[in-house]
Design a protein around this motif. Structure first.
Motif, PDB file in Angstrom:
ATOM      1  N   PHE A  26       0.857  -1.183   0.000  1.00 40.98           N
ATOM      2  CA  PHE A  26       0.000   0.000   0.000  1.00 40.98           C
ATOM      3  C   PHE A  26       0.894   1.234   0.000  1.00 40.98           C
ATOM      4  O   PHE A  26       1.842   1.311   0.784  1.00 40.98           O
ATOM      5  CB  PHE A  26      -0.882   0.022   1.258  1.00 40.98           C
ATOM      6  N   THR A  27       0.565   2.200  -0.834  1.00 45.86           N
ATOM      7  CA  THR A  27       1.310   3.451  -0.885  1.00 45.86           C
ATOM      8  C   THR A  27       0.314   4.591  -0.746  1.00 45.86           C
ATOM      9  O   THR A  27      -0.687   4.641  -1.471  1.00 45.86           O
ATOM     10  CB  THR A  27       2.077   3.590  -2.215  1.00 45.86           C
ATOM     11  N   GLN A  39       4.844   3.578   2.395  1.00 47.65           N
ATOM     12  CA  GLN A  39       4.570   2.357   1.648  1.00 47.65           C
ATOM     13  C   GLN A  39       4.686   1.193   2.631  1.00 47.65           C
ATOM     14  O   GLN A  39       5.734   1.015   3.272  1.00 47.65           O
ATOM     15  CB  GLN A  39       5.569   2.181   0.507  1.00 47.65           C
ATOM     16  N   VAL A  40       3.607   0.440   2.786  1.00 43.51           N
ATOM     17  CA  VAL A  40       3.592  -0.658   3.746  1.00 43.51           C
ATOM     18  C   VAL A  40       3.078  -1.935   3.106  1.00 43.51           C
ATOM     19  O   VAL A  40       2.243  -1.909   2.210  1.00 43.51           O
ATOM     20  CB  VAL A  40       2.719  -0.334   4.992  1.00 43.51           C
ATOM     21  N   VAL A  62      -7.888   0.537   3.965  1.00 43.07           N
ATOM     22  CA  VAL A  62      -6.505   0.699   4.415  1.00 43.07           C
ATOM     23  C   VAL A  62      -5.914   1.986   3.843  1.00 43.07           C
ATOM     24  O   VAL A  62      -5.260   2.760   4.557  1.00 43.07           O
ATOM     25  CB  VAL A  62      -5.655  -0.537   4.017  1.00 43.07           C
ATOM     26  N   LEU A  63      -6.140   2.248   2.565  1.00 45.29           N
ATOM     27  CA  LEU A  63      -5.604   3.462   1.941  1.00 45.29           C
ATOM     28  C   LEU A  63      -6.188   4.723   2.584  1.00 45.29           C
ATOM     29  O   LEU A  63      -5.464   5.707   2.783  1.00 45.29           O
ATOM     30  CB  LEU A  63      -5.858   3.451   0.434  1.00 45.29           C
ATOM     31  N   LEU A  64      -7.466   4.687   2.920  1.00 45.32           N
ATOM     32  CA  LEU A  64      -8.078   5.839   3.594  1.00 45.32           C
ATOM     33  C   LEU A  64      -7.454   6.060   4.972  1.00 45.32           C
ATOM     34  O   LEU A  64      -7.179   7.199   5.354  1.00 45.32           O
ATOM     35  CB  LEU A  64      -9.590   5.649   3.720  1.00 45.32           C
ATOM     36  N   PHE A  75       2.806  -5.406  10.038  1.00 39.00           N
ATOM     37  CA  PHE A  75       3.550  -4.799   8.936  1.00 39.00           C
ATOM     38  C   PHE A  75       4.582  -5.806   8.441  1.00 39.00           C
ATOM     39  O   PHE A  75       5.396  -6.306   9.218  1.00 39.00           O
ATOM     40  CB  PHE A  75       4.262  -3.520   9.396  1.00 39.00           C
ATOM     41  N   THR A  76       4.557  -6.099   7.150  1.00 35.90           N
ATOM     42  CA  THR A  76       5.588  -6.950   6.571  1.00 35.90           C
ATOM     43  C   THR A  76       6.672  -6.114   5.912  1.00 35.90           C
ATOM     44  O   THR A  76       7.765  -6.609   5.662  1.00 35.90           O
ATOM     45  CB  THR A  76       4.972  -7.929   5.536  1.00 35.90           C
TER      46      THR A  76
END
Length: 200
Positions: free
Chosen positions: A107-108, A119-120, A147-149, A194-195
């Protein structure tokens, strides 16, 4: 006119017959109602065979039934390693097994009031069975949007501290569960991990 007195027994017989018929009909109605109520109670599960109620939603998985990670079976087999000791079973910990699901793409998102972005990579855990994982897979697009929100509402200060990252994990878990509750009626994600985590 007749000197014969009227027979008093005749009206009494008619009265007894009506009473007996009324009593018989009442008894049949009472027994029929009882049988009907009993059949209804048995068919609805209120009484009778007490079958285990099967829920249509995800089920908690006890720790004793936890699955090995994919690919772990072929590495060591069932025998302990020749040079090491067997891993001891600890007391305590989570009561239920953790079922993990890594989200494929990272996700960015731009950070709030900043020229930086985050970025996660994420993995989700749930104490529920494969049905919960199927709910996650089915609704992955809606989950990605949530998630992006949540990432877009994150400030620069939050991503640089461990406490801020823990708060972000909690917000992401809440956002994902809210999405699953809206789509499936049940949000069973226990934690977000978080990876990968990059801020630029």
């Amino acid at each position: 006119m007749s000197d014969k007195p009227a027979d008093p027994a005749a009206p009494k017989k008619k009265g007894k017959l009506v009473k007996m018929l009324g009593l018989g009909v009442s008894l049949i109605a009472l027994v029929g109602g009882g049988v009907g109520a009993g059949l209804y109670a048995a068919s609805s599960g209120m009484v009778g065979g007490h079958k285990a109620a099967k829920s249509h939603g995800p089920q908690l998985v006890p720790k004793s039934e936890q699955k090995a990670p994919a690919g772990a079976e072929g590495k060591s087999g069932d025998a302990p390693a020749a040079t090491g000791r067997e891993t001891p079973e600890g007391d305590g910990g989570d009561r239920y097994a953790s079922n993990y699901y890594p989200l494929d793409k990272e996700f960015t998102a731009n950070l709030q009031d900043s020229s930086h972005f985050v970025q996660v990579g994420l993995a989700l855990s749930t104490p529920y069975d494969e049905k919960e994982i199927e709910h996650i897979k089915t609704n992955e697009i809606a989950i990605r949007s949530a998630v992006l929100l949540a990432l877009g509402d994150t400030t620069e200060d939050q991503v640089f501290t461990a406490e801020g990252k823990r708060q972000l994990q909690a917000r992401l878990t809440k956002a994902i569960n809210a999405t699953l509750e809206q789509k499936e009626g049940f949000g069973g994600v226990g934690n977000v991990y978080f990876t990968s985590f990059v801020v630029q």
